[in-house]
Design an enzyme around this catalytic site. Structure first.
Site, short mmCIF file in Angstrom:
data_model
loop_
_atom_site.label_atom_id
_atom_site.label_comp_id
_atom_site.label_asym_id
_atom_site.label_seq_id
_atom_site.Cartn_x
_atom_site.Cartn_y
_atom_site.Cartn_z
CD GLU C 50 -3.11 -0.90 0.24
OE1 GLU C 50 -3.20 -0.19 -0.63
OE2 GLU C 50 -3.66 -1.98 0.07
CG ASN C 54 -0.81 5.23 -1.08
OD1 ASN C 54 -1.34 4.95 -2.14
ND2 ASN C 54 -1.14 5.27 -0.08
NE ARG C 109 -4.52 3.38 -6.18
CZ ARG C 109 -4.11 2.29 -5.86
NH1 ARG C 109 -4.02 1.16 -7.09
NH2 ARG C 109 -3.50 1.88 -4.71
#
Ligand SMILES: Nc1ncnc2c1ncn2[C@@H]1O[C@H](COP(=O)(O)OP(=O)(O)O)[C@@H](O)[C@H]1O
Ligand SMILES: Nc1ncnc2c1ncn2[C@@H]1O[C@H](COP(=O)(O)OP(=O)(O)O)[C@@H](O)[C@H]1O
Lengths: 116, 149, 149, 116
Positions: C50, C54, C109
């Site tokens: 994650e 990002n 997303r």
């Protein structure tokens, strides 16, 4: 992924089955276990069975040479079997096949050492 | 450290023997999308293991507070791997590169590390000197269908 | 960056999506000797994925010339993971941490990244600001029999 | 370790079998393949069969939500089966079980959608 060591004795022969990865980190434990087997169980010959050994570097060569010196003092022999191509090249580069024999299988190795 | 059209990673870790496997896995994972043969992959893992082990044992004499540095660059037709330590360095490099030469026979070192690196890679450059640490830069060419784009 | 009684690694790599898997594998391999449960390991791989994703998508808008930074420290009863980029930064952090909030719906997303990090780790600290990049520091406690020594 | 996508059509149901790792990098390809199946093969329902999916992060949630929107416009349903505990928690956190059904196996899922 670390190293699993399985030892089996047949007469004065020690069959050493290795699984996993033999490097500097794992070679200490292997050395310890082989040393005590050679001393305490009166081992003369060693069969290295490497079918499930997925990785080995020159630290492994060091341990093998060290144990070879011990058993050759007792007129013992060392046989290696079921070896993968990359590890075989390591053995070749190091000249290990001048002192130890290569066999296809554990059976062939045992046969060579006079066990039916 | 420009990065144009190439894929690059660098990594540093404590000089502990349990990190030898980590270094091999990290490099192997970084190059995994190149679809190398099993043998090419094994060769690369082996040379990383040799160079990292040398940094830990010889360079730092196993002081876990020191750091080992590894980088990998995939560019054009080649994989470049650099392994570096800021340890004691090598006094006589010609001697050190000889097959079977080792300064640590008491640790059952075989003296085959450099020989293996030279045989498994296309080129091995060593930069070292007493007290200056050691830097090993190794290159392996890969087949054209594996070129990174 | 002292290293006393702990095991430490840091790693940086090109902001390319194929390196997301590499980052997960590297962190997992570094902590593999701790003998975590399969689920603990999966949780750690997920939060690394994650945070790294990002950094690549939001922080750098997929510019492959930029670098993402990941470090892991095993110390006492805890694993500390830091993921950092030197990209655009986050203007409104409170908003960004809300479940389902995303500034990139066009990339599909889900806006669940921060929520997952917070649920899978014991603590998540974010240092960020417009133009200042983003640094995520996450901690997971491990059971006492897994303490690093 | 990347993502393998296996698609099978039964009537207007698309069975999506995933193997490997579903992350941001691999989700693009999955999105593309599902989009063209939904458009070209006139799919109404989707079964996500995740037995061999070893890893998934929130990028996977995004792809699933995106496809759900498409098939729900055709009054279609989405069913997920054979899901591992960590991935199940991702689904729970994201509230996905409010819109899609969870079943033990592909058979159960097909049964639910009226296929014997
Ligand atoms: N990173 C290093 N730092 C200091 N000395 C090194 C380093 N790498 C190698 N050496 C020296 O070179 C010698 C030969 O290295 P090598 O061929 O790998 O064999 P081995 O590690 O088995 O001794 C070592 O014994 C050591 O004296
Ligand atoms: N490293 C980063 N750099 C810049 N912005 C970020 C970063 N990480 C997160 N953000 C912002 O926070 C929002 C929420 O992040 P997250 O919860 O992970 O959801 P998602 O990645 O699905 O959008 C993102 O949409 C983005 O605007």
């Amino acid at each position: 992924m670390s190293l699993e060591i399985d030892l089996e004795q047949r007469d004065r022969i020690l069959i050493v089955r290795l699984k996993g990865e033999l490097d500097h980190h794992t070679s200490d434990e292997l050395k310890k276990q082989l040393e005590s087997a050679i001393e305490e169980a009166d081992i003369q010959h060693i069969i290295l069975s490497l079918k499930n050994l997925q990785f080995m570097d020159s630290s492994g060569i060091g341990v093998i040479l060290g144990r070879y010196k011990k058993i050759s003092q007792k007129q013992g022999e060392m046989v290696v079997c079921s070896i993968n191509p990359t590890i075989k090249r390591l053995f070749e580069l190091s000249g290990l096949f001048k002192i130890l024999k290569l066999k296809e299988s554990e059976e062939d190795a045992l046969h060579m050492l006079g066990v039916a | 450290m420009t990065n144009k059209g190439s894929n690059y990673m660098e990594l540093s870790f404590s000089a502990r023997s349990e990190n030898e496997a980590f270094a091999r896995v990290a490099v192997a994972s970084f190059i995994s999308h190149l679809d190398l043969t099993v043998e090419e992959m094994e060769e690369i893992k082996t040379v990383v293991s040799e160079a990292v082990t040398n940094a830990i044992i010889h360079g730092y004499e196993q002081d876990p507070e020191q750091m080992v540095y590894v980088s990998t660059r995939i560019e054009g037709e080649q994989i470049e791997i650099v392994v570096e330590d800021k340890g004691v360095g090598i006094e006589n490099l010609d001697e050190a590169r000889q097959p079977l030469f080792t300064t640590k026979p008491e640790l059952e070192r075989s003296g085959m590390g450099f020989t293996i690196m030279e045989n498994f890679m296309d080129s091995v450059e060593v930069t070292t000197g007493t007290g200056q640490g050691t830097r090993i830069r190794m290159i392996k060419k890969v087949s054209p269908n594996k070129i990174y784009s």
